[in-house]
Design a protein around this motif. Structure first.
Motif, PDB file in Angstrom:
ATOM      1  N   THR A 117     -31.153  13.815 -30.227  1.00  0.00           N
ATOM      2  CA  THR A 117     -30.158  14.064 -31.265  1.00  0.00           C
ATOM      3  C   THR A 117     -29.198  15.192 -30.897  1.00  0.00           C
ATOM      4  N   GLY A 118     -29.411  15.820 -29.743  1.00  0.00           N
ATOM      5  CA  GLY A 118     -28.449  16.792 -29.244  1.00  0.00           C
ATOM      6  C   GLY A 118     -27.087  16.163 -29.008  1.00  0.00           C
ATOM      7  N   ILE A 119     -27.047  14.821 -28.965  1.00  0.00           N
ATOM      8  CA  ILE A 119     -25.774  14.131 -28.771  1.00  0.00           C
ATOM      9  C   ILE A 119     -24.831  14.376 -29.943  1.00  0.00           C
ATOM     10  N   ALA A 120     -25.372  14.730 -31.115  1.00  0.00           N
ATOM     11  CA  ALA A 120     -24.514  15.003 -32.273  1.00  0.00           C
ATOM     12  C   ALA A 120     -23.590  16.182 -31.991  1.00  0.00           C
ATOM     13  N   SER A 121     -24.179  17.296 -31.606  1.00  0.00           N
ATOM     14  CA  SER A 121     -23.404  18.495 -31.302  1.00  0.00           C
ATOM     15  C   SER A 121     -22.459  18.260 -30.118  1.00  0.00           C
ATOM     16  N   ILE A 122     -22.961  17.565 -29.100  1.00  0.00           N
ATOM     17  CA  ILE A 122     -22.170  17.319 -27.896  1.00  0.00           C
ATOM     18  C   ILE A 122     -21.021  16.347 -28.164  1.00  0.00           C
ATOM     19  N   HIS A 123     -21.232  15.364 -29.027  1.00  0.00           N
ATOM     20  CA  HIS A 123     -20.149  14.428 -29.367  1.00  0.00           C
ATOM     21  C   HIS A 123     -18.995  15.160 -30.052  1.00  0.00           C
ATOM     22  N   PHE A 124     -19.324  16.029 -30.997  1.00  0.00           N
ATOM     23  CA  PHE A 124     -18.288  16.810 -31.686  1.00  0.00           C
ATOM     24  C   PHE A 124     -17.525  17.661 -30.677  1.00  0.00           C
ATOM     25  N   LEU A 125     -18.258  18.217 -29.709  1.00  0.00           N
ATOM     26  CA  LEU A 125     -17.624  19.030 -28.668  1.00  0.00           C
ATOM     27  C   LEU A 125     -16.702  18.181 -27.800  1.00  0.00           C
ATOM     28  N   ALA A 126     -17.162  16.982 -27.425  1.00  0.00           N
ATOM     29  CA  ALA A 126     -16.371  16.099 -26.567  1.00  0.00           C
ATOM     30  C   ALA A 126     -15.039  15.732 -27.205  1.00  0.00           C
ATOM     31  N   THR A 127     -15.033  15.604 -28.522  1.00  0.00           N
ATOM     32  CA  THR A 127     -13.795  15.259 -29.223  1.00  0.00           C
ATOM     33  C   THR A 127     -12.944  16.483 -29.543  1.00  0.00           C
ATOM     34  N   SER A 128     -13.486  17.672 -29.284  1.00  0.00           N
ATOM     35  CA  SER A 128     -12.771  18.911 -29.603  1.00  0.00           C
ATOM     36  C   SER A 128     -12.100  19.549 -28.395  1.00  0.00           C
ATOM     37  N   LEU A 129     -12.691  19.377 -27.217  1.00  0.00           N
ATOM     38  CA  LEU A 129     -12.137  19.998 -26.016  1.00  0.00           C
ATOM     39  C   LEU A 129     -10.866  19.271 -25.564  1.00  0.00           C
ATOM     40  N   LYS A 130      -9.861  20.043 -25.194  1.00  0.00           N
ATOM     41  CA  LYS A 130      -8.612  19.451 -24.724  1.00  0.00           C
ATOM     42  C   LYS A 130      -8.743  18.943 -23.290  1.00  0.00           C
ATOM     43  N   VAL A 131      -9.593  19.588 -22.516  1.00  0.00           N
ATOM     44  CA  VAL A 131      -9.813  19.188 -21.123  1.00  0.00           C
ATOM     45  C   VAL A 131     -11.022  18.251 -21.071  1.00  0.00           C
ATOM     46  N   LYS A 132     -10.867  17.105 -20.415  1.00  0.00           N
ATOM     47  CA  LYS A 132     -11.960  16.144 -20.293  1.00  0.00           C
ATOM     48  C   LYS A 132     -12.716  16.364 -18.991  1.00  0.00           C
ATOM     49  N   LYS A 141     -35.637   5.764 -23.490  1.00  0.00           N
ATOM     50  CA  LYS A 141     -35.407   4.343 -23.251  1.00  0.00           C
ATOM     51  C   LYS A 141     -34.100   3.928 -23.913  1.00  0.00           C
ATOM     52  N   LYS A 142     -33.554   2.793 -23.476  1.00  0.00           N
ATOM     53  CA  LYS A 142     -32.215   2.405 -23.920  1.00  0.00           C
ATOM     54  C   LYS A 142     -32.111   2.229 -25.430  1.00  0.00           C
ATOM     55  N   GLU A 143     -33.215   1.876 -26.081  1.00  0.00           N
ATOM     56  CA  GLU A 143     -33.185   1.684 -27.526  1.00  0.00           C
ATOM     57  C   GLU A 143     -32.890   2.968 -28.287  1.00  0.00           C
ATOM     58  N   GLU A 144     -33.005   4.120 -27.613  1.00  0.00           N
ATOM     59  CA  GLU A 144     -32.733   5.403 -28.263  1.00  0.00           C
ATOM     60  C   GLU A 144     -31.301   5.883 -28.065  1.00  0.00           C
ATOM     61  N   LEU A 145     -30.508   5.140 -27.309  1.00  0.00           N
ATOM     62  CA  LEU A 145     -29.122   5.530 -27.084  1.00  0.00           C
ATOM     63  C   LEU A 145     -28.322   5.356 -28.367  1.00  0.00           C
ATOM     64  N   MET A 146     -27.593   6.377 -28.742  1.00  0.00           N
ATOM     65  CA  MET A 146     -26.846   6.360 -29.995  1.00  0.00           C
ATOM     66  C   MET A 146     -25.345   6.426 -29.768  1.00  0.00           C
ATOM     67  N   CYS A 147     -24.618   5.642 -30.544  1.00  0.00           N
ATOM     68  CA  CYS A 147     -23.155   5.763 -30.646  1.00  0.00           C
ATOM     69  C   CYS A 147     -22.444   5.659 -29.300  1.00  0.00           C
ATOM     70  N   LEU A 148     -22.909   4.761 -28.429  1.00  0.00           N
ATOM     71  CA  LEU A 148     -22.296   4.624 -27.106  1.00  0.00           C
ATOM     72  C   LEU A 148     -20.828   4.217 -27.195  1.00  0.00           C
ATOM     73  N   ASP A 149     -20.531   3.303 -28.084  1.00  0.00           N
ATOM     74  CA  ASP A 149     -19.141   2.855 -28.230  1.00  0.00           C
ATOM     75  C   ASP A 149     -18.239   4.017 -28.631  1.00  0.00           C
ATOM     76  N   GLU A 150     -18.716   4.871 -29.520  1.00  0.00           N
ATOM     77  CA  GLU A 150     -17.928   6.027 -29.940  1.00  0.00           C
ATOM     78  C   GLU A 150     -17.773   7.017 -28.796  1.00  0.00           C
ATOM     79  N   LEU A 151     -18.823   7.182 -27.997  1.00  0.00           N
ATOM     80  CA  LEU A 151     -18.749   8.097 -26.858  1.00  0.00           C
ATOM     81  C   LEU A 151     -17.720   7.633 -25.837  1.00  0.00           C
ATOM     82  N   TRP A 156     -14.241  10.652 -21.801  1.00  0.00           N
ATOM     83  CA  TRP A 156     -15.024  11.384 -20.828  1.00  0.00           C
ATOM     84  C   TRP A 156     -15.685  10.438 -19.826  1.00  0.00           C
ATOM     85  N   GLU A 157     -15.959  10.956 -18.627  1.00  0.00           N
ATOM     86  CA  GLU A 157     -16.758  10.224 -17.644  1.00  0.00           C
ATOM     87  C   GLU A 157     -18.214  10.367 -18.080  1.00  0.00           C
ATOM     88  N   ILE A 158     -18.867   9.256 -18.382  1.00  0.00           N
ATOM     89  CA  ILE A 158     -20.198   9.295 -18.984  1.00  0.00           C
ATOM     90  C   ILE A 158     -21.279   8.843 -17.999  1.00  0.00           C
TER      91      ILE A 158
END
Length: 254
Positions: A117-132, A141-151, A156-158
């Motif tokens: 769930t650390g992706i929550a804080s990091i997602h907000f950061l990814a959308t806030s930084l001007k530099v990518k 496991k893949k079933e735990e991946l969240m919000c990939l489409d939004e990421l 960003w290079e993911i």
């Protein structure tokens, strides 16, 4: 810095299961959406629970005044939260804490690292930084991946890892990070403590600066109860008030 805080009764605008036992919910608050910065959190309260739950802000939309959060059902409180319908009122205190430093020097590449769930804080950061830059995201496991489409929409290079090899790199995300990171970088990390400790060791070994958003149990969210103390530069600080974001060079993982 002095941060204004609001303690409101807010209605749930959305509360849905996104994968396994992970959920996303949203509230509408112009006051929070207009001032919240990446790395901050809110204390969420609702009926049948005594203590509020600290949840990192996942995203804000200043046009619709939407504030969103991710959470994992791990106990009675979050289990109750997962059943609350749209329109149910929540007690929301926030935004709280100190956010990430968004000032990146020229020719320095931002590297974001998230686990669970650390992706929550990091997602907000990814959308806030001007530099990518690069975003590293690790789960079991893949079933735990969240919000990939939004990421993917963040630009960003993911890089993704799963411990069982069911998606992306097989192994820990820190192994992939260690292989690829360059010295001309600044690291931002949020996730399980063992992962953040490893990221900190990598950064210190390569003389790279950065920031970690610590995950601690909190009762008040304002520093009054002093239940979330962490050692920073050999002095105890409150995660909720002085953090949750600290320089990785200052944190003592014990």
């Amino acid at each position: 810095m002095d941060i204004k805080r609001w303690d409101y009764q807010l209605e749930i605008a959305e509360n849905k299961n996104i994968c396994l036992n992970f959920y996303k919910f949203s509230v509408i608050s112009k006051e929070i959406a207009s001032v919240a910065v990446a790395g901050q959190f809110c204390m969420i309260g609702f009926e049948k629970v005594f203590l509020r739950r600290p949840l990192s802000i996942y995203s804000t939309d200043k046009k619709t005044n939407t504030v969103s959060f991710l959470y994992k059902v791990v106990g009675k409180g979050t289990d109750i939260l997962s059943t609350l319908p749209v329109g149910e009122k929540l007690k929301v205190l926030g935004p709280l804490g100190q956010g990430y430093n968004l000032d990146i020097k020229e020719n320095i590449k931002p590297v974001l690292v998230a686990g669970g769930t650390g992706i929550a804080s990091i997602h907000f950061l990814a959308t806030s930084l001007k530099v990518k830059g690069s975003l590293y995201y690790g789960v079991r496991k893949k079933e735990e991946l969240m919000c990939l489409d939004e990421l993917k929409k963040t630009g960003w290079e993911i890089f993704i890892s799963t411990e069982d090899g069911s998606y992306g790199y097989k192994g820990f995300i820190t192994d992939l990070l260690q292989k690829q990171i360059k010295q001309e970088s600044v690291i931002y990390v949020c996730g399980p403590t063992p992962m953040m400790k490893k990221v900190t060791d990598i950064a210190k070994g390569k003389n790279i600066s950065g920031y970690a958003s610590l995950e601690q149990k909190m009762a008040c969210g304002t520093g009054v109860c002093q239940g979330c103390a962490v050692k920073i530069n050999n002095v105890y600080k409150m995660t909720c008030k002085d953090g949750p974001v600290f320089s990785i060079n200052d944190i003592s993982f014990e």
